[in-house]
Design a protein around this motif. Structure first.
Motif, PDB file in Angstrom:
ATOM      1  N   ARG A 120       0.498  -1.078  -0.300  1.00 36.14           N
ATOM      2  CA  ARG A 120      -0.023  -0.040   0.581  1.00 36.14           C
ATOM      3  C   ARG A 120       0.979   1.336   0.150  1.00 36.14           C
ATOM      4  N   GLN A 121       0.201   2.339   0.095  1.00 28.90           N
ATOM      5  CA  GLN A 121       1.170   3.723  -0.151  1.00 28.90           C
ATOM      6  C   GLN A 121       0.644   4.832   1.168  1.00 28.90           C
ATOM      7  N   LYS A 122       1.426   5.231   1.826  1.00 29.28           N
ATOM      8  CA  LYS A 122       0.492   6.217   2.774  1.00 29.28           C
ATOM      9  C   LYS A 122       1.749   7.583   2.375  1.00 29.28           C
ATOM     10  N   LEU A 123       0.856   8.999   3.024  1.00 22.65           N
ATOM     11  CA  LEU A 123       2.067   9.730   2.374  1.00 22.65           C
ATOM     12  C   LEU A 123       1.879   9.968   4.455  1.00 22.65           C
ATOM     13  N   MET A 124       3.136  10.597   4.306  1.00 23.45           N
ATOM     14  CA  MET A 124       3.850  11.023   5.638  1.00 23.45           C
ATOM     15  C   MET A 124       4.917  12.268   5.630  1.00 23.45           C
ATOM     16  N   THR A 125       5.346  12.898   6.285  1.00 24.03           N
ATOM     17  CA  THR A 125       6.618  13.358   6.622  1.00 24.03           C
ATOM     18  C   THR A 125       7.605  13.257   6.046  1.00 24.03           C
ATOM     19  N   LEU A 126       9.035  13.381   5.628  1.00 20.16           N
ATOM     20  CA  LEU A 126       9.689  13.258   5.385  1.00 20.16           C
ATOM     21  C   LEU A 126      10.597  12.545   6.383  1.00 20.16           C
ATOM     22  N   LYS A 127      10.334  13.304   7.646  1.00 19.83           N
ATOM     23  CA  LYS A 127      10.892  13.399   8.876  1.00 19.83           C
ATOM     24  C   LYS A 127      10.782  12.045   9.611  1.00 19.83           C
ATOM     25  N   ASP A 128       8.932  11.520   9.595  1.00 19.99           N
ATOM     26  CA  ASP A 128       7.928  10.624   9.609  1.00 19.99           C
ATOM     27  C   ASP A 128       9.138   9.182   8.745  1.00 19.99           C
ATOM     28  N   PHE A 129       8.479   9.450   7.697  1.00 22.86           N
ATOM     29  CA  PHE A 129       9.797   8.008   7.382  1.00 22.86           C
ATOM     30  C   PHE A 129      10.937   7.542   8.184  1.00 22.86           C
ATOM     31  N   ILE A 130      11.583   8.592   7.835  1.00 20.78           N
ATOM     32  CA  ILE A 130      12.950   8.850   8.306  1.00 20.78           C
ATOM     33  C   ILE A 130      13.159   7.596   9.706  1.00 20.78           C
ATOM     34  N   LYS A 131      12.462   8.163  10.840  1.00 19.56           N
ATOM     35  CA  LYS A 131      12.400   8.077  11.746  1.00 19.56           C
ATOM     36  C   LYS A 131      12.031   6.420  12.228  1.00 19.56           C
ATOM     37  N   ASN A 132      10.753   6.150  11.696  1.00 25.14           N
ATOM     38  CA  ASN A 132       9.852   5.249  11.150  1.00 25.14           C
ATOM     39  C   ASN A 132      10.417   3.866  11.467  1.00 25.14           C
TER      40      ASN A 132
END
Length: 410
Positions: free
Chosen positions: A242-254
């Motif tokens: 699936r695809q999900k929209l998130m901030t780059l900050k959240d992507f890097i963190k999680n």
């Protein structure tokens, strides 16, 4: 920055006010009337009436229109209307507050990014959302309550790559040719014109990205608060993908640094049109100037950013491709177009460019002809790039935390 000055700066990016005002006409009369009221509010700094509910109702209607049917069938006018409404919402958000706090600017950036991702460039205001987002992102970095980030080591431990590398080493195949910065003539005569893959070295050592991007704090500073699409799952052909929209900050963190149970991959996204500051760190390789047809134009540039073990299943693309490895290591297995029948492409139109067989775990009973396919192998290290001709099948695995940039062109 003073409140009204910030709004005036954003309004100054509008090249053609009439185009924005008229963008919603012809879609729905009620929605258009609501939008006109909102637009009038945007241009009147003295009006204190909040129009957040009204502009959100416009965006909700347009969002439903964007998600009706296949994306390719969405009328361009709906996407352009979404762009204009996203700009209007940004101004309205700023008008509803007396001070531009960190949270307010973050909300504005998310609104602009949604417009960039789901909308379409307007003819006379093609860069209005991008320019506004760049401006607000710089303002956000200058606010005193910006989160401080710690410099982080991005290299994966060797043991994290071993199982994939061992499988790759044991797989029978021919190693892709390697040349150090060949001349354009050599590349054209021996590889491009003959449609043969080639690994190229020492061609992008001048890229600022090679020294800047491995420091994740740089990416967080430039783009941490920007909203991006992230693929969740083992790969796009998986049923749970699936695809999900998130901030780059959240992507890097999680996902990039975190220990999530799922793989997260910022894949095949034109990050550089969305965030021009990152575009300044890379350059189009000169080899992309060669063309199979009589046409000019910039190549399609996409980002591939993720943790170790991200996978692009065996597939082919219709265009020439130069894949540049900025940091991390990737392994690739390639097959010539002449071997297509041995790779068992999916029968559905949506996945017709993707093979059913996994070259690392082939089912000999289900795919008996796969044994006839001839593999080409490539390990792509930082600073190297791989030319992948059109229709050549390729399977890609990230052995480390990795950032790649692809250039597709005809």
């Amino acid at each position: 920055m003073e409140h009204n000055s910030l709004i005036n700066n954003l309004l100054s990016f509008v090249e053609d006010e009439d185009e924005l005002r008229d963008s919603v006409k012809g879609i729905n009369e009620c929605v258009n009337k609501t939008f006109q009221v909102c637009w009038n509010t945007c241009n009147n700094l003295n009006e204190k009436t909040s129009r957040v509910f009204e502009i959100e109702s416009v965006l909700d209607y347009l969002y439903d229109e964007l998600n009706t049917g296949h994306w390719s069938e969405v009328p361009l006018k709906v996407r352009k209307a979404f762009t204009a409404a996203s700009f209007a919402k940004t101004i309205i958000i700023l008008k509803t507050t007396m001070t531009c706090t960190h949270c307010i600017i973050e909300e504005c950036l998310k609104t602009l990014d949604m417009g960039i991702l789901l909308g379409a460039p307007l003819e006379n205001n093609s860069d209005v959302l991008t320019n506004c987002a760049t401006f607000l992102s710089k303002q956000l970095n200058n606010t005193p309550n910006c989160e401080s980030t710690q410099k982080i080591e991005t290299t994966m431990k060797v043991k994290s790559r071993s199982q994939y590398f061992d499988n790759f080493e044991n797989l029978k195949g021919v190693t892709v040719d390697t040349l150090s910065c060949p001349s354009l003539e050599t590349f054209n005569n021996k590889y491009f014109s003959k449609k043969v893959p080639l690994k190229l070295q020492d061609c992008v050592s001048h890229w600022p990205a090679l020294t800047k991007w491995p420091d994740v704090t740089y990416l967080l500073k430039i783009a941490g608060d920007r909203t991006v699409p992230v693929e969740i799952g083992s790969h796009y052909a998986d049923e749970n993908w699936r695809q999900k929209l998130m901030t780059l900050k959240d992507f890097i963190k999680n996902y990039f640094l975190g220990e999530s149970d799922s793989i997260g991959y910022l894949a095949q996204h034109n990050l550089f049109n969305q965030i021009p500051e990152l575009r300044e760190d890379i350059y189009v390789p000169e080899y992309c100037s060669l063309s199979d047809m009589d046409e000019d134009g910039e190549p399609d540039v996409n980002a591939w950013f993720g943790p170790a073990n991200t996978v692009s299943p065996l597939h082919h693309d219709p265009k020439n491709n130069v894949l540049v490895q900025v940091f991390g290591t990737k392994q690739l297995i390639l097959y010539a177009p002449s071997d297509s029948s041995y790779l068992y492409p999916h029968e559905s139109n949506l996945l017709s460019n993707t093979a059913q067989v996994d070259p690392f775990k082939p089912d000999a009973e289900k795919y008996p002809n796969f044994a006839k396919a001839n593999a080409y192998k490539c390990i792509l290290e930082p600073g190297e790039m791989l030319y992948i001709p059109p229709k050549w099948w390729h399977h890609v695995t990230a052995l480390d935390k990795s950032f790649s940039v692809s250039f597709w062109w005809n």
